[in-house]
Design an enzyme around this catalytic site. Structure first.
Site, PDB file in Angstrom:
ATOM      1  N   ARG A   1       0.824  -1.218   0.000  1.00 18.40           N
ATOM      2  CA  ARG A   1       0.000   0.000   0.000  1.00 18.40           C
ATOM      3  C   ARG A   1       0.855   1.263   0.000  1.00 18.40           C
ATOM      4  NH1 ARG A   1      -3.556  -0.646   5.011  1.00 18.40           N
ATOM      5  NH2 ARG A   1      -1.597  -1.534   5.709  1.00 18.40           N
TER       6      ARG A   1
ATOM      7  N   ASN B   1      -6.078  -2.969   1.940  1.00 23.26           N
ATOM      8  CA  ASN B   1      -6.032  -4.413   2.137  1.00 23.26           C
ATOM      9  C   ASN B   1      -7.457  -4.922   2.259  1.00 23.26           C
ATOM     10  OD1 ASN B   1      -3.238  -4.550   2.201  1.00 23.26           O
ATOM     11  ND2 ASN B   1      -3.108  -4.598   4.423  1.00 23.26           N
TER      12      ASN B   1
END
Length: 89
Positions: A18, A36
Site C-alpha cells: 500500500r 487491504n
C-alpha cells in the site's frame, strides 16, 4: 480521464504494497486509493490520464520488491473526480 479498479492476488499484504503503491501513484500524478481486503488481496482504484493509469496497472502486476503477485483483476470504472491518493482501511 479514466479509472480502473485493480484487485491484486498473491503475497501482497505485509510487504509495504500500500505505501509503495501510494508513492508510485503520487509520482505518476494518479488519484485514488489502495486498501487491504480481508481475503489477503489488495484493492486499488486508479484515476487519471489513460497513460498514467496504465502505468499504475502495470506497476500493480509486480508491486514492490518483496511482493509476489500471482495475478491481478482489472475492472473499468467511472471516474469520480477524486484528488490525491490515499491508503484506506
Amino acid at each position: 480521464m479514466i479509472a480502473r479498479r485493480v484487485v491484486v492476488h498473491g503475497q501482497v499484504q505485509g510487504v509495504f504494497f500500500r505505501a509503495s503503491c501510494r508513492r508510485a501513484a503520487q509520482e505518476a500524478g494518479v488519484a485514488g486509493w489502495v486498501r487491504n481486503l480481508p481475503d489477503g488481496t489488495v484493492e486499488a482504484f486508479f484515476e487519471g490520464p489513460e497513460d498514467d493509469v496504465g502505468r499504475m496497472v502495470d506497476w500493480a502486476r509486480h508491486g514492490p520488491p518483496h511482493a509476489a503477485v500471482d495475478r491481478i483483476d482489472v475492472t473499468d470504472e467511472p471516474p469520480t473526480g477524486s484528488g490525491g491518493f490515499a491508503i484506506t482501511y
